[in-house]
Motif scaffolding. Structure first.
Motif, PDB file in Angstrom:
ATOM      1  N   VAL A 166       0.797  -1.239   0.147  1.00  0.00           N
ATOM      2  CA  VAL A 166       0.120  -0.014  -0.148  1.00  0.00           C
ATOM      3  C   VAL A 166       0.731   1.080  -0.023  1.00  0.00           C
ATOM      4  O   VAL A 166       1.622   1.290   0.753  1.00  0.00           O
ATOM      5  CB  VAL A 166      -0.905   0.136   1.230  1.00  0.00           C
ATOM      6  N   VAL A 167       0.488   2.150  -0.937  1.00  0.00           N
ATOM      7  CA  VAL A 167       1.534   3.290  -1.100  1.00  0.00           C
ATOM      8  C   VAL A 167       0.379   4.685  -1.481  1.00  0.00           C
ATOM      9  O   VAL A 167      -0.437   4.188  -2.056  1.00  0.00           O
ATOM     10  CB  VAL A 167       2.433   3.215  -2.096  1.00  0.00           C
ATOM     11  N   GLN A 168       0.853   5.905  -1.160  1.00  0.00           N
ATOM     12  CA  GLN A 168      -0.120   6.877  -1.203  1.00  0.00           C
ATOM     13  C   GLN A 168       0.364   7.312  -2.530  1.00  0.00           C
ATOM     14  O   GLN A 168       1.442   6.949  -3.203  1.00  0.00           O
ATOM     15  CB  GLN A 168       0.492   7.916  -0.053  1.00  0.00           C
ATOM     16  N   ALA A 169      -0.693   8.073  -3.232  1.00  0.00           N
ATOM     17  CA  ALA A 169      -0.474   8.514  -4.736  1.00  0.00           C
ATOM     18  C   ALA A 169       0.740   9.389  -4.616  1.00  0.00           C
ATOM     19  O   ALA A 169       1.241  10.162  -3.589  1.00  0.00           O
ATOM     20  CB  ALA A 169      -1.655   9.392  -4.837  1.00  0.00           C
ATOM     21  N   GLY A 170       1.737   9.200  -5.816  1.00  0.00           N
ATOM     22  CA  GLY A 170       2.760  10.122  -5.734  1.00  0.00           C
ATOM     23  C   GLY A 170       3.897   9.045  -5.465  1.00  0.00           C
ATOM     24  O   GLY A 170       5.139   9.632  -5.718  1.00  0.00           O
ATOM     25  N   GLY A 171       3.494   8.173  -4.534  1.00  0.00           N
ATOM     26  CA  GLY A 171       4.551   7.197  -4.106  1.00  0.00           C
ATOM     27  C   GLY A 171       5.279   6.159  -5.169  1.00  0.00           C
ATOM     28  O   GLY A 171       4.804   6.295  -6.370  1.00  0.00           O
ATOM     29  N   SER A 172       6.134   5.534  -4.963  1.00  0.00           N
ATOM     30  CA  SER A 172       6.878   4.491  -5.413  1.00  0.00           C
ATOM     31  C   SER A 172       7.030   3.070  -4.926  1.00  0.00           C
ATOM     32  O   SER A 172       6.960   2.912  -3.869  1.00  0.00           O
ATOM     33  CB  SER A 172       8.472   4.955  -5.838  1.00  0.00           C
ATOM     34  N   LEU A 173       7.106   2.060  -5.992  1.00  0.00           N
ATOM     35  CA  LEU A 173       7.168   0.688  -5.581  1.00  0.00           C
ATOM     36  C   LEU A 173       8.231   0.119  -6.608  1.00  0.00           C
ATOM     37  O   LEU A 173       8.140   0.485  -7.732  1.00  0.00           O
ATOM     38  CB  LEU A 173       5.876   0.078  -5.498  1.00  0.00           C
ATOM     39  N   ARG A 174       8.859  -0.957  -5.996  1.00  0.00           N
ATOM     40  CA  ARG A 174       9.607  -1.765  -7.098  1.00  0.00           C
ATOM     41  C   ARG A 174       9.149  -3.234  -6.844  1.00  0.00           C
ATOM     42  O   ARG A 174       9.341  -3.810  -5.883  1.00  0.00           O
ATOM     43  CB  ARG A 174      11.019  -1.764  -6.964  1.00  0.00           C
ATOM     44  N   LEU A 175       8.510  -3.767  -7.936  1.00  0.00           N
ATOM     45  CA  LEU A 175       8.197  -4.971  -7.865  1.00  0.00           C
ATOM     46  C   LEU A 175       9.491  -6.053  -8.351  1.00  0.00           C
ATOM     47  O   LEU A 175      10.050  -5.489  -9.257  1.00  0.00           O
ATOM     48  CB  LEU A 175       7.052  -5.336  -8.852  1.00  0.00           C
ATOM     49  N   ALA A 176       9.428  -7.069  -7.893  1.00  0.00           N
ATOM     50  CA  ALA A 176      10.414  -8.111  -8.222  1.00  0.00           C
ATOM     51  C   ALA A 176       9.732  -9.507  -8.629  1.00  0.00           C
ATOM     52  O   ALA A 176       8.656  -9.862  -7.987  1.00  0.00           O
ATOM     53  CB  ALA A 176      11.520  -8.289  -7.062  1.00  0.00           C
ATOM     54  N   CYS A 177      10.399 -10.110  -9.654  1.00  0.00           N
ATOM     55  CA  CYS A 177       9.944 -11.307  -9.938  1.00  0.00           C
ATOM     56  C   CYS A 177      11.085 -12.222 -10.183  1.00  0.00           C
ATOM     57  O   CYS A 177      11.963 -12.214 -10.957  1.00  0.00           O
ATOM     58  CB  CYS A 177       9.150 -11.351 -11.276  1.00  0.00           C
ATOM     59  N   VAL A 178      11.172 -13.439  -9.176  1.00  0.00           N
ATOM     60  CA  VAL A 178      12.100 -14.395  -9.126  1.00  0.00           C
ATOM     61  C   VAL A 178      11.805 -15.570  -9.846  1.00  0.00           C
ATOM     62  O   VAL A 178      10.653 -15.999  -9.814  1.00  0.00           O
ATOM     63  CB  VAL A 178      12.633 -14.537  -7.786  1.00  0.00           C
ATOM     64  N   ALA A 179      12.543 -15.956 -11.031  1.00  0.00           N
ATOM     65  CA  ALA A 179      12.399 -17.169 -11.506  1.00  0.00           C
ATOM     66  C   ALA A 179      12.986 -18.432 -11.140  1.00  0.00           C
ATOM     67  O   ALA A 179      14.350 -18.353 -10.757  1.00  0.00           O
ATOM     68  CB  ALA A 179      12.457 -17.102 -13.068  1.00  0.00           C
ATOM     69  N   SER A 180      12.388 -19.467 -10.852  1.00  0.00           N
ATOM     70  CA  SER A 180      13.067 -20.729 -10.564  1.00  0.00           C
ATOM     71  C   SER A 180      12.766 -21.853 -11.484  1.00  0.00           C
ATOM     72  O   SER A 180      11.826 -21.653 -12.261  1.00  0.00           O
ATOM     73  CB  SER A 180      12.787 -21.179  -9.219  1.00  0.00           C
ATOM     74  N   GLY A 181      13.582 -22.714 -11.686  1.00  0.00           N
ATOM     75  CA  GLY A 181      13.405 -24.010 -12.535  1.00  0.00           C
ATOM     76  C   GLY A 181      14.163 -23.855 -14.068  1.00  0.00           C
ATOM     77  O   GLY A 181      14.389 -24.807 -14.495  1.00  0.00           O
ATOM     78  N   ARG A 182      14.457 -22.520 -14.162  1.00  0.00           N
ATOM     79  CA  ARG A 182      15.508 -22.286 -15.498  1.00  0.00           C
ATOM     80  C   ARG A 182      15.775 -20.998 -15.482  1.00  0.00           C
ATOM     81  O   ARG A 182      15.368 -20.144 -14.526  1.00  0.00           O
ATOM     82  CB  ARG A 182      14.637 -22.604 -16.871  1.00  0.00           C
ATOM     83  N   THR A 183      17.018 -20.565 -16.021  1.00  0.00           N
ATOM     84  CA  THR A 183      17.371 -19.298 -16.063  1.00  0.00           C
ATOM     85  C   THR A 183      16.637 -18.284 -16.926  1.00  0.00           C
ATOM     86  O   THR A 183      15.704 -18.862 -17.752  1.00  0.00           O
ATOM     87  CB  THR A 183      18.722 -19.214 -16.590  1.00  0.00           C
ATOM     88  N   LEU A 184      16.745 -17.055 -16.837  1.00  0.00           N
ATOM     89  CA  LEU A 184      15.952 -16.037 -17.353  1.00  0.00           C
ATOM     90  C   LEU A 184      15.955 -16.185 -19.010  1.00  0.00           C
ATOM     91  O   LEU A 184      15.227 -15.815 -19.504  1.00  0.00           O
ATOM     92  CB  LEU A 184      16.061 -14.862 -16.836  1.00  0.00           C
TER      93      LEU A 184
END
Length: 129
Positions: free
Chosen positions: A11-29
Motif C-alpha cells: 500500500v502506497v500513497q498517490a505519488g509514491g513509488s514501488l519496485r516489484l520483483a519477480c524471481v524465476a526458478s526452474g530455469r534461467t531467465l
C-alpha cells in the motif's frame, strides 16, 4: 517449466513509488522474454511493460509510459525481473503478475497475454488517494 514468484507490492500513497520483483526458478531467465501485466476485479488483464530476451528490447503500455521513470529491467544473474513504478496513481491499484515466454518477443507480441506460458501468482499494489 519455470516458476515465477512476485514480491514488492503493498500500500502506497498517490505519488509514491514501488519496485516489484519477480524471481524465476526452474530455469534461467535467458532466453526468456518477460513482462508485467495487471488486473483489477471485473476487468481484463492489462499489459504494463515487457522486455524481450533479444537485445533487451522493451515496451510499455501507453497508460504508464513516461510516468514510470525507471521501468522494467532484468538481472539474469539473479534470475530476477523488476518493475520500478513511480508517480503512482489510485488507478494503478491492481494485482500485478509476472509472465515469461521462452523465446524472443517484439514490441507488439510482448503485449499479448496468451503468448506467455508461465505466470506468477501476483502481488497486490494498492495506491491510496
Amino acid at each position: 517449466q519455470v516458476q515465477l514468484a512476485e514480491s514488492g507490492g503493498g500500500v502506497v500513497q498517490a505519488g509514491g513509488s514501488l519496485r516489484l520483483a519477480c524471481v524465476a526458478s526452474g530455469r534461467t531467465l535467458s532466453p526468456m522474454s518477460m513482462a508485467w501485466f495487471r488486473q483489477t476485479p471485473g476487468k481484463e488483464r492489462e499489459f504494463v511493460a515487457g522486455v524481450s530476451w533479444l537485445r533487451g528490447a522493451t515496451s510499455y503500455a501507453d497508460s504508464v509510459k513516461g510516468r514510470f521513470t525507471t521501468t522494467i529491467s532484468r538481472d539474469d544473474d539473479k534470475n530476477t525481473l523488476y518493475l520500478q513504478m513511480t508517480s503512482l496513481k489510485p488507478e494503478d491499484t491492481a494485482l500485478y503478475y509476472c509472465a515469461a515466454y521462452v523465446g524472443a518477443t517484439t514490441a507488439q507480441s510482448m503485449r499479448v497475454g496468451r503468448l506467455y506460458g508461465n505466470w506468477g501468482q501476483g502481488t497486490q499494489v494498492t495506491v491510496s488517494s
